[in-house]
Design a protein around this motif. Structure first.
Motif, PDB file in Angstrom:
ATOM      1  N   UNK A 238      24.402  37.866  32.417  1.00  0.00           N
ATOM      2  CA  UNK A 238      24.806  38.873  32.817  1.00  0.00           C
ATOM      3  C   UNK A 238      24.587  39.588  34.383  1.00  0.00           C
ATOM      4  N   UNK A 239      23.726  38.682  34.979  1.00  0.00           N
ATOM      5  CA  UNK A 239      24.266  39.728  36.214  1.00  0.00           C
ATOM      6  C   UNK A 239      25.504  38.552  37.033  1.00  0.00           C
ATOM      7  N   UNK A 240      25.420  37.518  36.373  1.00  0.00           N
ATOM      8  CA  UNK A 240      26.881  36.867  37.150  1.00  0.00           C
ATOM      9  C   UNK A 240      28.189  37.157  37.535  1.00  0.00           C
ATOM     10  N   UNK A 241      28.162  38.012  35.595  1.00  0.00           N
ATOM     11  CA  UNK A 241      29.415  38.188  34.988  1.00  0.00           C
ATOM     12  C   UNK A 241      29.471  39.756  36.043  1.00  0.00           C
ATOM     13  N   UNK A 242      28.769  40.359  35.816  1.00  0.00           N
ATOM     14  CA  UNK A 242      28.632  41.937  36.306  1.00  0.00           C
ATOM     15  C   UNK A 242      29.047  42.374  37.247  1.00  0.00           C
ATOM     16  N   UNK A 243      28.696  42.027  38.245  1.00  0.00           N
ATOM     17  CA  UNK A 243      29.159  41.570  39.379  1.00  0.00           C
ATOM     18  C   UNK A 243      31.265  41.029  39.544  1.00  0.00           C
ATOM     19  N   UNK A 244      31.623  39.685  39.254  1.00  0.00           N
ATOM     20  CA  UNK A 244      32.321  39.487  39.045  1.00  0.00           C
ATOM     21  C   UNK A 244      33.914  40.153  38.274  1.00  0.00           C
ATOM     22  N   UNK A 245      32.891  40.947  37.430  1.00  0.00           N
ATOM     23  CA  UNK A 245      34.056  41.732  36.844  1.00  0.00           C
ATOM     24  C   UNK A 245      33.859  43.038  37.537  1.00  0.00           C
ATOM     25  N   UNK A 246      32.679  44.135  37.989  1.00  0.00           N
ATOM     26  CA  UNK A 246      33.464  44.819  39.026  1.00  0.00           C
ATOM     27  C   UNK A 246      34.563  45.051  39.730  1.00  0.00           C
ATOM     28  N   UNK A 247      34.147  43.185  40.790  1.00  0.00           N
ATOM     29  CA  UNK A 247      35.380  42.863  41.554  1.00  0.00           C
ATOM     30  C   UNK A 247      36.237  42.614  41.502  1.00  0.00           C
ATOM     31  N   UNK A 248      36.845  42.054  39.332  1.00  0.00           N
ATOM     32  CA  UNK A 248      38.052  41.988  38.940  1.00  0.00           C
ATOM     33  C   UNK A 248      38.797  43.602  38.867  1.00  0.00           C
ATOM     34  N   UNK A 249      37.932  43.938  38.572  1.00  0.00           N
ATOM     35  CA  UNK A 249      38.555  46.072  37.981  1.00  0.00           C
ATOM     36  C   UNK A 249      39.405  46.512  39.476  1.00  0.00           C
ATOM     37  N   UNK A 250      38.295  45.763  40.808  1.00  0.00           N
ATOM     38  CA  UNK A 250      38.912  46.976  41.889  1.00  0.00           C
ATOM     39  C   UNK A 250      39.857  45.919  41.888  1.00  0.00           C
ATOM     40  N   UNK A 251      40.476  44.895  42.222  1.00  0.00           N
ATOM     41  CA  UNK A 251      41.676  44.165  42.325  1.00  0.00           C
ATOM     42  C   UNK A 251      42.061  44.704  41.631  1.00  0.00           C
ATOM     43  N   UNK A 252      42.751  44.435  40.131  1.00  0.00           N
ATOM     44  CA  UNK A 252      43.885  45.158  39.800  1.00  0.00           C
ATOM     45  C   UNK A 252      43.991  46.354  39.751  1.00  0.00           C
ATOM     46  N   UNK A 253      42.902  46.908  40.327  1.00  0.00           N
ATOM     47  CA  UNK A 253      43.534  48.278  40.824  1.00  0.00           C
ATOM     48  C   UNK A 253      44.352  48.848  41.434  1.00  0.00           C
ATOM     49  N   UNK A 254      43.611  47.708  42.860  1.00  0.00           N
ATOM     50  CA  UNK A 254      43.631  48.143  43.843  1.00  0.00           C
ATOM     51  C   UNK A 254      45.546  47.255  43.979  1.00  0.00           C
ATOM     52  N   UNK A 255      45.872  45.738  43.590  1.00  0.00           N
ATOM     53  CA  UNK A 255      46.784  45.348  43.269  1.00  0.00           C
ATOM     54  C   UNK A 255      46.903  45.431  42.078  1.00  0.00           C
ATOM     55  N   UNK A 256      48.042  46.622  41.393  1.00  0.00           N
ATOM     56  CA  UNK A 256      48.574  46.610  39.925  1.00  0.00           C
ATOM     57  C   UNK A 256      49.886  45.654  39.775  1.00  0.00           C
ATOM     58  N   UNK A 257      50.038  45.647  38.677  1.00  0.00           N
ATOM     59  CA  UNK A 257      51.119  43.862  38.058  1.00  0.00           C
ATOM     60  C   UNK A 257      52.096  45.164  37.627  1.00  0.00           C
ATOM     61  N   UNK A 258      53.181  44.506  37.158  1.00  0.00           N
ATOM     62  CA  UNK A 258      54.357  44.873  36.409  1.00  0.00           C
ATOM     63  C   UNK A 258      54.284  46.437  35.494  1.00  0.00           C
ATOM     64  N   UNK A 259      54.951  46.900  35.914  1.00  0.00           N
ATOM     65  CA  UNK A 259      54.832  48.600  35.335  1.00  0.00           C
ATOM     66  C   UNK A 259      54.232  48.557  33.728  1.00  0.00           C
ATOM     67  N   UNK A 260      54.173  47.419  32.718  1.00  0.00           N
ATOM     68  CA  UNK A 260      54.234  47.947  31.927  1.00  0.00           C
ATOM     69  C   UNK A 260      52.413  47.616  31.454  1.00  0.00           C
TER      70      UNK A 260
END
Length: 256
Positions: free
Chosen positions: A215-237
């Motif tokens: 949990x400690x390992x992936x919790x931080x990486x998950x938060x980083x993932x959410x931030x990355x996907x929000x900062x760099x949005x993908x295709x419109x769909x």
């Protein structure tokens, strides 16, 4: 034509007919791009070349190999840019659940000594290299590499939620159809489950010990993932914001 898949050779297992396993297996990758191209020669011979797909599920950790092959490919002539025409679809599952699934694959295939999920979790924590059973749960690290290599960045990469694929497969079908610009199967036909492991040794739950480890390992990486996907949005769909993973594995009891 529709989607043209890889073709297995007579001396290969059946699953190679869908999964070419070129980039993720050193022995196959070492045979070069011509070896890979032979898996799709039937697509060219039949003229079914608009959508040629390799459905191998283990490519997420090999962005460099994929970049090198496609950036040097010349599929139809000197003016064809294979890398710019490449489209990638990634389905992300809650990483601890994915590690449990990976461990069950190890058990089903009897790879090495008898294994427990705690032993598997320890190998993930210590990052023990294992080409056949690599952990991919640090999704954001791999996605960042892919995006840095793709000429059109996130527009070439569709990120899907495993949870949505289970709860609303029609919506996922729609996202894929819009991403590729083509409807291949009737909406509402569903997504068949082709990879089901059952048996007396199958692990159904994540133990408290394994949760404490991962949990400690992936919790931080998950938060980083959410931030990355929000900062760099993908295709419109693409689904936005990307749904957060189930928190049940991360709500650990406090210790005194």
């Amino acid at each position: 034509g529709g989607v043209c898949h890889a073709r297995a050779f007579p001396d290969e297992p059946e699953y190679f007919a869908k999964e070419a396993h070129f980039f993720d297996k050193d022995d196959r990758f070492a045979q070069g791009v011509e070896f890979y191209a032979q898996r799709f020669q039937h697509c060219i011979d039949s003229g079914n070349t608009e959508f040629i797909m390799d459905a191998t599920p283990d490519y997420l950790t090999y962005p460099e190999r994929i970049h090198d092959v496609y950036s040097n490919a010349n599929a139809t002539g000197a003016n064809y840019d294979a890398l710019s025409n490449l489209k990638l679809i990634v389905v992300l599952r809650e990483p601890i659940s994915r590690e449990l699934s990976l461990c069950n694959h190890k058990i089903a295939n009897r790879v090495g000594d008898p294994i427990t999920f705690e032993k598997h979790a320890d190998s993930v924590l210590r990052e023990i290299p294992n080409p056949r059973w690599a952990s991919t749960g640090k999704y954001v690290d791999h996605l960042k590499k892919f995006v840095s290599f793709l000429p059109r960045r996130r527009e070439q990469l569709l990120v899907l939620s495993y949870d949505e694929m289970k709860s609303d497969p029609e919506k996922v079908q729609w996202r894929i159809h819009e991403f590729l610009g083509r409807t291949f199967v009737p909406t509402g036909s569903g997504l068949p489950k082709l990879n089901r492991l059952d048996g007396p040794n199958k692990l159904m739950e994540v133990s408290p010990e394994a949760r404490q480890m991962l949990a400690p390992l992936f919790r931080d990486k998950n938060e980083e993932l959410y931030e990355f996907l929000e900062m760099y949005p993908g295709p419109w769909m693409e689904q936005r914001p990307f749904p957060r993973f189930d928190s049940r594995y991360y709500d650990l009891p406090s210790t005194v």
